[in-house]
Design a protein around this motif. Structure first.
Motif, mmCIF file in Angstrom:
data_model
loop_
_atom_site.group_PDB
_atom_site.id
_atom_site.type_symbol
_atom_site.label_atom_id
_atom_site.label_comp_id
_atom_site.label_asym_id
_atom_site.label_seq_id
_atom_site.Cartn_x
_atom_site.Cartn_y
_atom_site.Cartn_z
ATOM 1 N N ASN A 249 0.825 -1.208 0.000
ATOM 2 C CA ASN A 249 0.000 0.000 0.000
ATOM 3 C C ASN A 249 0.861 1.261 0.000
ATOM 4 O OD1 ASN A 249 -2.310 -1.581 0.063
ATOM 5 N ND2 ASN A 249 -2.486 -1.498 2.296
ATOM 6 N N VAL A 250 1.954 1.233 0.764
ATOM 7 C CA VAL A 250 2.825 2.405 0.840
ATOM 8 C C VAL A 250 3.486 2.685 -0.494
ATOM 9 C CG1 VAL A 250 4.983 3.267 1.838
ATOM 10 C CG2 VAL A 250 3.238 2.262 3.319
ATOM 11 N N PHE A 251 4.071 1.665 -1.113
ATOM 12 C CA PHE A 251 4.825 1.885 -2.343
ATOM 13 C C PHE A 251 3.925 2.015 -3.563
ATOM 14 C CE2 PHE A 251 8.223 0.093 0.303
ATOM 15 C CZ PHE A 251 9.215 1.047 0.063
ATOM 16 N N LEU A 252 2.675 1.547 -3.447
ATOM 17 C CA LEU A 252 1.752 1.731 -4.565
ATOM 18 C C LEU A 252 1.159 3.132 -4.578
ATOM 19 C CD1 LEU A 252 -0.154 -1.695 -4.730
ATOM 20 C CD2 LEU A 252 1.588 -0.800 -6.303
ATOM 21 N N GLN A 253 1.299 3.854 -3.472
ATOM 22 C CA GLN A 253 0.847 5.235 -3.485
ATOM 23 C C GLN A 253 1.738 6.032 -4.427
ATOM 24 O OE1 GLN A 253 0.027 7.174 0.166
ATOM 25 N NE2 GLN A 253 -0.707 5.340 1.194
ATOM 26 N N GLY B 295 7.030 7.874 -3.283
ATOM 27 C CA GLY B 295 8.380 7.931 -3.834
ATOM 28 C C GLY B 295 8.848 9.360 -4.016
ATOM 29 N N ARG B 296 7.938 10.233 -4.455
ATOM 30 C CA ARG B 296 8.264 11.644 -4.593
ATOM 31 C C ARG B 296 8.569 12.268 -3.233
ATOM 32 N NH1 ARG B 296 10.383 15.379 -7.951
ATOM 33 N NH2 ARG B 296 9.800 17.447 -7.249
ATOM 34 N N ASN B 297 7.805 11.884 -2.213
ATOM 35 C CA ASN B 297 8.056 12.400 -0.865
ATOM 36 C C ASN B 297 9.429 11.980 -0.363
ATOM 37 O OD1 ASN B 297 4.630 11.588 -0.166
ATOM 38 N ND2 ASN B 297 5.455 13.570 -0.787
ATOM 39 N N LEU B 298 9.825 10.731 -0.631
ATOM 40 C CA LEU B 298 11.159 10.273 -0.244
ATOM 41 C C LEU B 298 12.247 11.081 -0.947
ATOM 42 C CD1 LEU B 298 10.694 6.391 -0.246
ATOM 43 C CD2 LEU B 298 11.212 7.815 1.729
ATOM 44 N N LEU B 299 12.048 11.355 -2.236
ATOM 45 C CA LEU B 299 13.023 12.146 -2.978
ATOM 46 C C LEU B 299 13.097 13.568 -2.427
ATOM 47 C CD1 LEU B 299 15.008 12.406 -5.328
ATOM 48 C CD2 LEU B 299 13.058 12.985 -6.813
ATOM 49 N N ASN B 300 11.941 14.143 -2.086
ATOM 50 C CA ASN B 300 11.931 15.489 -1.506
ATOM 51 C C ASN B 300 12.693 15.523 -0.187
ATOM 52 O OD1 ASN B 300 10.360 16.508 -3.604
ATOM 53 N ND2 ASN B 300 8.442 16.101 -2.550
ATOM 54 N N SER B 301 12.481 14.522 0.650
ATOM 55 C CA SER B 301 13.196 14.469 1.929
ATOM 56 C C SER B 301 14.702 14.364 1.701
ATOM 57 C CB SER B 301 12.711 13.279 2.759
ATOM 58 O OG SER B 301 11.427 13.506 3.279
ATOM 59 N N LEU B 302 15.103 13.563 0.727
ATOM 60 C CA LEU B 302 16.525 13.405 0.435
ATOM 61 C C LEU B 302 17.130 14.719 -0.059
ATOM 62 C CD1 LEU B 302 18.920 11.466 0.249
ATOM 63 C CD2 LEU B 302 18.195 10.924 -2.078
ATOM 64 N N ILE B 303 16.412 15.427 -0.930
ATOM 65 C CA ILE B 303 16.909 16.697 -1.464
ATOM 66 C C ILE B 303 17.024 17.738 -0.358
ATOM 67 C CG2 ILE B 303 16.369 18.627 -2.992
ATOM 68 C CD1 ILE B 303 15.069 16.612 -4.897
ATOM 69 N N VAL B 304 15.958 17.877 0.437
ATOM 70 C CA VAL B 304 15.928 18.921 1.457
ATOM 71 C C VAL B 304 16.919 18.616 2.581
ATOM 72 C CG1 VAL B 304 14.490 20.040 3.199
ATOM 73 C CG2 VAL B 304 13.566 19.580 0.921
ATOM 74 N N ALA B 305 16.892 17.391 3.101
ATOM 75 C CA ALA B 305 17.807 17.035 4.190
ATOM 76 C C ALA B 305 19.261 17.072 3.721
ATOM 77 C CB ALA B 305 17.456 15.655 4.739
ATOM 78 N N GLY B 306 19.523 16.555 2.516
ATOM 79 C CA GLY B 306 20.883 16.593 1.993
ATOM 80 C C GLY B 306 21.364 18.011 1.738
ATOM 81 N N GLY B 307 20.493 18.856 1.172
ATOM 82 C CA GLY B 307 20.871 20.245 0.919
ATOM 83 C C GLY B 307 21.120 21.016 2.204
ATOM 84 N N ALA B 308 20.249 20.839 3.199
ATOM 85 C CA ALA B 308 20.430 21.528 4.480
ATOM 86 C C ALA B 308 21.709 21.060 5.170
ATOM 87 C CB ALA B 308 19.222 21.279 5.384
ATOM 88 N N THR B 309 22.003 19.767 5.086
ATOM 89 C CA THR B 309 23.220 19.245 5.717
ATOM 90 C C THR B 309 24.463 19.785 5.034
ATOM 91 O OG1 THR B 309 22.060 17.209 6.334
ATOM 92 C CG2 THR B 309 24.462 17.147 6.311
ATOM 93 N N LEU B 310 24.472 19.762 3.711
ATOM 94 C CA LEU B 310 25.639 20.244 2.963
ATOM 95 C C LEU B 310 25.886 21.729 3.221
ATOM 96 C CD1 LEU B 310 27.855 19.644 0.891
ATOM 97 C CD2 LEU B 310 26.205 20.175 -0.920
ATOM 98 N N LEU B 311 24.822 22.530 3.182
ATOM 99 C CA LEU B 311 24.975 23.963 3.423
ATOM 100 C C LEU B 311 25.399 24.235 4.862
ATOM 101 C CD1 LEU B 311 24.738 26.653 2.006
ATOM 102 C CD2 LEU B 311 22.314 26.740 2.625
ATOM 103 N N SER B 312 24.875 23.457 5.804
ATOM 104 C CA SER B 312 25.268 23.627 7.200
ATOM 105 C C SER B 312 26.744 23.304 7.405
ATOM 106 C CB SER B 312 24.418 22.722 8.097
ATOM 107 O OG SER B 312 23.069 23.116 8.093
ATOM 108 N N LEU B 313 27.233 22.269 6.726
ATOM 109 C CA LEU B 313 28.641 21.914 6.866
ATOM 110 C C LEU B 313 29.548 22.979 6.266
ATOM 111 C CD1 LEU B 313 28.642 18.070 6.131
ATOM 112 C CD2 LEU B 313 28.941 19.210 8.324
ATOM 113 N N VAL B 314 29.175 23.511 5.104
ATOM 114 C CA VAL B 314 30.009 24.536 4.460
ATOM 115 C C VAL B 314 30.088 25.787 5.332
ATOM 116 C CG1 VAL B 314 30.201 26.081 2.485
ATOM 117 C CG2 VAL B 314 29.582 23.685 2.132
ATOM 118 N N LEU B 315 28.926 26.294 5.741
ATOM 119 C CA LEU B 315 28.907 27.495 6.582
ATOM 120 C C LEU B 315 29.444 27.201 7.982
ATOM 121 C CD1 LEU B 315 25.402 28.951 5.579
ATOM 122 C CD2 LEU B 315 27.654 29.592 4.705
#
Length: 280
Positions: free
Chosen positions: A61-65, A69-89
């Motif tokens: 049911n979860v993966f057929l929604q 999958g788009r929500n997982l990609l959004n989390s990866l983009i946002v969390a990864g971007g925030a982490t990378l920017l936090s490390l640089v600054l």
């Protein structure tokens, strides 16, 4: 008498460890077995601590929604971007606060620490208006910048202690060779900050990955929505039904990668957190 008291103390210690482990692990274990049980078995008057009967219905049911999958990609983009920017600054700020001499650095450290004391709800309205005015509402960049509110102070605070623990002789040798402070940071100090970067990066990523309030408030629809608000919006067959099985399955899907990352990098995490405890 002393031996008996020592054995009693050791027994108490082991009992305390068992209690802490069970208290910490049992909720996740219950979520895992619940995700493999049929919906009717979740509310059985005689709950089983094993997934009997076994089913993969909730994961299907979860993966057929279409949007999970788009929500997982959004989390990866946002969390990864925030982490990378936090490390640089965070690396730049922490090196300045930990190694460079300037009078107001203690005041800056207290300001950085005070940023973590504000509850998210206290700044929600101001951030909402700021994102609407700048056109960053319902965008990945908008979420990344708002997540810096809690990832950046933590990153700076941890890395400052790490930089202070590095040998000063390395820095002085680089200055003697004519290196600038930025060159010293990038070519001498940064390669030595592996455990600190792994620690702060992983913990910042976990915090951004699990964030709920900002993601719920600053997104509309599924184009940018991350996993936590997406799971909260799961609906059942009727408006009065809560799909606990699907919620548990989705929670396991988004938690297992974090658990694996922590287990893989656990030694570096401990080394990074304790690096500033002893001056090098």
């Amino acid at each position: 008498m002393r031996r008996a008291s020592r054995l009693l103390g050791r027994l108490f210690f082991y009992l305390l460890v068992v209690f802490v482990v069970v208290y910490s692990v049992f909720p996740f274990y219950w979520a895992v077995i619940s995700s493999f049980k049929p919906s009717d078995a979740l509310f059985s008057p005689d709950p089983s601590f094993l997934p009997v009967p076994f089913t993969l219905e909730h994961y299907k049911n979860v993966f057929l929604q279409a949007n999970f999958g788009r929500n997982l990609l959004n989390s990866l983009i946002v969390a990864g971007g925030a982490t990378l920017l936090s490390l640089v600054l965070g690396v730049l700020a922490a090196y300045a606060l930990g190694r460079l001499p300037f009078p107001p650095k203690n005041a800056v450290m207290y300001i950085v620490l005070s940023m973590t004391m504000f509850p998210q709800i206290a700044v929600l309205g101001g951030l909402f208006l700021l994102l609407r005015q700048t056109g960053l509402f319902n965008t990945h960049l908008g979420l990344i910048l708002t997540y810096l509110l809690f990832t950046l102070p933590f990153t700076v605070w941890v890395l400052v202690g790490y930089f202070r623990g590095l040998p000063r002789e390395l820095e002085e040798a680089a200055y003697v060779d004519g290196a600038t402070p930025l060159q010293t940071l990038l070519k001498v100090m940064l390669p030595l900050t592996g455990p600190g970067l792994v620690t702060t990066g992983l913990l910042a990523f976990i915090a951004a990955w699990n964030e709920y309030l900002f993601a719920l408030t600053f997104t509309v629809g599924d184009s940018v929505k991350t996993v936590p608000p997406a799971i909260a919006s799961f609906g059942g067959a009727t408006p009065f039904e809560i799909p606990w099985g699907s919620i548990m399955a989705a929670s396991v899907v988004v938690t297992v990668p974090l658990v694996v990352l922590v287990l893989v990098f656990q030694q570096r995490i401990v080394a990074g957190l304790t690096a500033g405890a002893v001056k090098g």
